[in-house]
Design an enzyme around this catalytic site. Structure first.
Site, PDB file in Angstrom:
ATOM      1  N   GLU A  90      17.839  10.022 -34.762  1.00 60.24           N
ATOM      2  CA  GLU A  90      19.255  10.310 -34.920  1.00 60.24           C
ATOM      3  C   GLU A  90      19.815   9.111 -35.681  1.00 60.24           C
ATOM      4  O   GLU A  90      19.773   7.979 -35.183  1.00 60.24           O
ATOM      5  CB  GLU A  90      19.887  10.438 -33.524  1.00 60.24           C
ATOM      6  CG  GLU A  90      21.284  10.963 -33.506  1.00 60.24           C
ATOM      7  CD  GLU A  90      21.417  12.464 -33.766  1.00 60.24           C
ATOM      8  OE1 GLU A  90      20.394  13.161 -33.996  1.00 60.24           O
ATOM      9  OE2 GLU A  90      22.549  12.936 -33.773  1.00 60.24           O
ATOM     10  N   ASP A 144      32.381   6.128 -30.179  1.00 60.34           N
ATOM     11  CA  ASP A 144      31.418   5.076 -29.853  1.00 60.34           C
ATOM     12  C   ASP A 144      32.069   3.864 -29.220  1.00 60.34           C
ATOM     13  O   ASP A 144      33.216   3.534 -29.522  1.00 60.34           O
ATOM     14  CB  ASP A 144      30.689   4.642 -31.130  1.00 60.34           C
ATOM     15  CG  ASP A 144      29.766   5.723 -31.632  1.00 60.34           C
ATOM     16  OD1 ASP A 144      28.840   6.082 -30.882  1.00 60.34           O
ATOM     17  OD2 ASP A 144      29.982   6.222 -32.749  1.00 60.34           O
ATOM     18  N   TYR A 160      22.982  18.130 -26.665  1.00 56.02           N
ATOM     19  CA  TYR A 160      23.154  16.717 -26.321  1.00 56.02           C
ATOM     20  C   TYR A 160      24.021  16.683 -25.061  1.00 56.02           C
ATOM     21  O   TYR A 160      25.239  16.846 -25.129  1.00 56.02           O
ATOM     22  CB  TYR A 160      23.876  16.050 -27.500  1.00 56.02           C
ATOM     23  CG  TYR A 160      23.927  14.548 -27.556  1.00 56.02           C
ATOM     24  CD1 TYR A 160      24.279  13.782 -26.449  1.00 56.02           C
ATOM     25  CD2 TYR A 160      23.650  13.880 -28.752  1.00 56.02           C
ATOM     26  CE1 TYR A 160      24.355  12.402 -26.530  1.00 56.02           C
ATOM     27  CE2 TYR A 160      23.723  12.500 -28.849  1.00 56.02           C
ATOM     28  CZ  TYR A 160      24.082  11.769 -27.732  1.00 56.02           C
ATOM     29  OH  TYR A 160      24.169  10.404 -27.827  1.00 56.02           O
TER      30      TYR A 160
END
Lengths: 389, 269
Positions: free
Chosen positions: B49, B60, B175
């Site tokens: 990834e 993030d 995910y």
């Protein structure tokens, strides 16, 4: 809604509660009671007595500077704080640039017993230290953000990050008519009384609508607040973006006229970005306008040409700031000084034209006096150097 | 079968979990980034990834944000990033490679043009961190046109409606987030409740990988035992990069050792 998936339930919850609150007469009654008896609405519409001497222009100021807290920000934070309570959230996350939204958030939280933490870029913490102290006095925790450029953009990112891990107990109180849906709508609806009052007041005072309404644009909340009731009227709507050091220098905060469409901060709107699509740092002497994007409704008003968007430099804003202090005894926020500077430009362009201009004086300038002082001091120093040469 | 399907089938036969490392392309420089990616592939990564650097990566945490800024400081272009991805593909034909990107970069390239570049570079999947499933239609349709899998994230508190929705969109793998919040290292072991994993599986037949907060072999083992197909690990690797910024050899050595330890713990036999 361009946000990480994790935030979607929080946005849906907010949308649902906002829609039901709009239809809830008790909610509306309480909100309007707070606006009237706590915040001090309606705010006056003041005719400038001296600024327009020798011209046929009449300039009115919508006095949001007289609202409790010193800026229009108080209107919508009261609404959002009430929404938070409706959603049973006990904590408020906010971000602030100039500190005006931070102060307003702290006020609403103190009043309604909510815990409050406010993200603020490290640069803004320094340039708006009095507002930081005001927030702290009212019990808010101010978190200094050192990431990136250390301004409003980074504070917004950090607040969103906080919210994505705490949304079950917290409400993110966005300070402007920007960000993911439903925020731009919520903020407009909680600010639209500015326009409604203005319309009523100008009709009472002049018996007709103004030629132009002028407001500064950072994220765009005060502008959308005053524009919204005039969108379908024959009135020029003018938004003033900060040209900073000058558009040509690249050090500005004018994404509407000098940026392009992009996706940032949860919304699709105009953005300051480089060729590669990286978000650029904005610049304005006014921390409240120092933001690289703008609310999506302004992007729409711009694309349909319903509103006109222009820009004013730091220097022009400071000149207008000084003029209003000297001529009318009113210290405007540097943000609002941008709008005033453009009104003065229109007046000077057509001094003998009979025209009515309304400037949304979105906030008071006590917070900016040190910034202006430093600029003027620097200017004087340069002047005396050139005098000596 | 596409590369993800082939990989998951192979791992299932071997009774191994899938380990996907995440790194930001160009962190700390393009040259070292390529070496890091090679080290990851050679030492246990089952797929990759790769993050395309963005100025405001709001999904993030601070570790990955700093990695993005380090990469951006080198002023590489989007074109260069895709040239590198193409080279990695040419050298490694079988490994599934996905990119993680933010919406503005895709939009700025032109959505169709972006996915065409992905196809030309031999990429398998794209995850857009700030495009939730509800906004994904135009991206998804274009990705399909160019045979690129769209990866979606599943929050740990997803309800039936969402699980139903993701079942009709998800490709490659799902995910699954360990927790709310942004990426970052956690010392705690986040075992997703078996009942929740069963619930996702009821609606979805594609492999489930756990991400966010994975930083040690114990967490990998826990994930495998709770019925997941593997993990995605980013911040822990980037933390090594950050720690050994000026000691390239040591950095690569540590990364090799770390990815190897994750891989070993994914083996159920």
């Amino acid at each position: 809604m361009y946000v990480p998936q994790i935030l979607m339930p929080a946005l849906f919850e907010l949308e649902k509660n906002f829609v039901s609150a709009q239809e809830d007469t008790d909610f509306q009654k309480k909100f309007h009671d707070l606006l009237k008896n706590y915040a001090g609405r309606p705010t006056p519409l003041t005719l400038c007595r001296n600024l327009t001497k020798g011209t046929k222009t009449r300039i009115y100021l919508k006095r949001e500077d007289l609202l409790h807290g010193g800026a229009h920000k108080t209107n919508q934070v009261l609404g959002q704080a009430m929404l938070a309570i409706r959603m049973k959230k006990k904590e408020i996350i906010a971000e602030t640039g100039a500190g005006q939204h931070g102060v307003a958030a702290a006020i609403a939280c103190a009043l309604l017993n909510l815990k409050c933490r406010i993200y603020m870029g490290v640069k803004d913490v320094k340039r708006q230290s009095t507002n930081v102290f005001r927030m702290q006095l009212m019990g808010a925790k101010v978190i200094s953000v050192k990431n990136g450029s250390g301004t409003l953009k980074d504070a917004c990112n950090e607040a969103l990050r906080d919210w994505s891990s705490t949304y079950k107990t917290s409400h993110y109180m966005i300070g402007t008519a920007a960000g993911p849906h439903p925020y731009p709508t919520i903020v407009r609806e909680f600010q639209k009384m500015i326009g409604e009052e203005t319309k009523k007041q100008i009709l009472e005072q002049e018996n007709k609508l103004p030629n132009s309404i002028i407001a500064c644009i950072g994220g765009g909340s005060n502008a959308i607040g005053i524009f919204s009731d005039f969108i379908y009227d024959k009135v020029n709507l003018i938004g003033v973006e900060p040209a900073g050091h000058g558009i040509h220098t690249g050090k500005h905060g004018a994404p509407l006229k000098h940026g392009r469409t992009g996706i940032y901060f949860g919304m699709k709107s105009h953005l300051m970005q480089n060729q590669e699509g990286q978000i650029q740092e904005s610049w304005s002497i006014s921390a409240g306008l120092d933001f690289p994007s703008v609310g999506p409704e302004h992007a729409w008003l711009n694309s349909t040409h319903r509103a006109q968007y222009v820009s004013i430099t730091d220097q022009e804003a400071i000149n207008a700031f000084q003029s209003l202090c000297r001529e009318e005894g009113i210290i405007p926020a540097l943000e609002s000084s941008h709008a005033l500077a453009y009104a003065l430009k229109i007046m000077k362009m057509h001094p003998q034209k009979k025209q009515i201009l309304i400037v949304n004086l979105s906030g008071r300038g006590d917070k900016d006096i040190f910034t202006v002082h430093d600029v003027l001091k620097k200017g004087k120093k340069n002047e005396s150097i050139s005098d000596n040469v | 079968m596409n590369r993800y399907q082939i990989m998951f089938k192979r791992l299932s036969l071997l009774k191994e979990g899938c380990i996907i490392p995440f790194v930001v392309l160009g962190d700390p420089s393009l040259e070292i980034s390529i070496k890091i990616i090679e080290a990851l592939i050679e030492n246990g990564a089952d797929a990759l990834e790769v993050g395309i650097p963005f100025s405001d990566p709001l999904a993030d945490g601070p570790t990955i944000q700093k990695a993005n800024l380090r990469a951006l400081s080198k002023k590489n272009t989007f074109f260069e990033y895709f040239q590198i991805l193409k080279k990695i593909r040419e050298k490694n034909e079988k490994i599934p490679i996905g990119v993680l990107i933010y919406a503005n970069l895709v939009y700025n390239q032109g959505i169709d043009n972006f996915y065409l570049q992905c196809f030309d570079s031999g990429l398998d999947s794209v995850l857009i961190a700030d495009v939730p499933i509800e906004e994904s239609k135009v991206f998804y349709k274009t990705a399909n046109k160019h045979q690129i899998n769209s990866i979606f994230m599943c929050p740990p508190d997803a309800d039936k409606n969402f699980l139903h929705k993701i079942s009709s969109y998800a490709q490659g793998f799902i995910y699954v987030l360990s927790r709310a919040g942004v990426t970052g290292i956690e010392n705690k072991t986040f075992s997703l409740p078996t009942s929740f994993i069963k619930k996702i599986k009821k609606y979805n037949s594609i492999p489930l990988l756990q991400g966010f907060g994975i930083s040690n072999p114990k967490q990998v083992k826990e994930a495998m035992l709770s019925g997941l197909s593997g993990i995605i690990c980013g911040s822990a690797i980037i933390h090594i990069i950050e720690k050994y910024l000026n000691q390239e050899d040591e950095m690569i050595k540590k990364i090799k050792r770390f990815i190897n330890s994750l891989k070993l713990s994914s083996k159920l036999k």
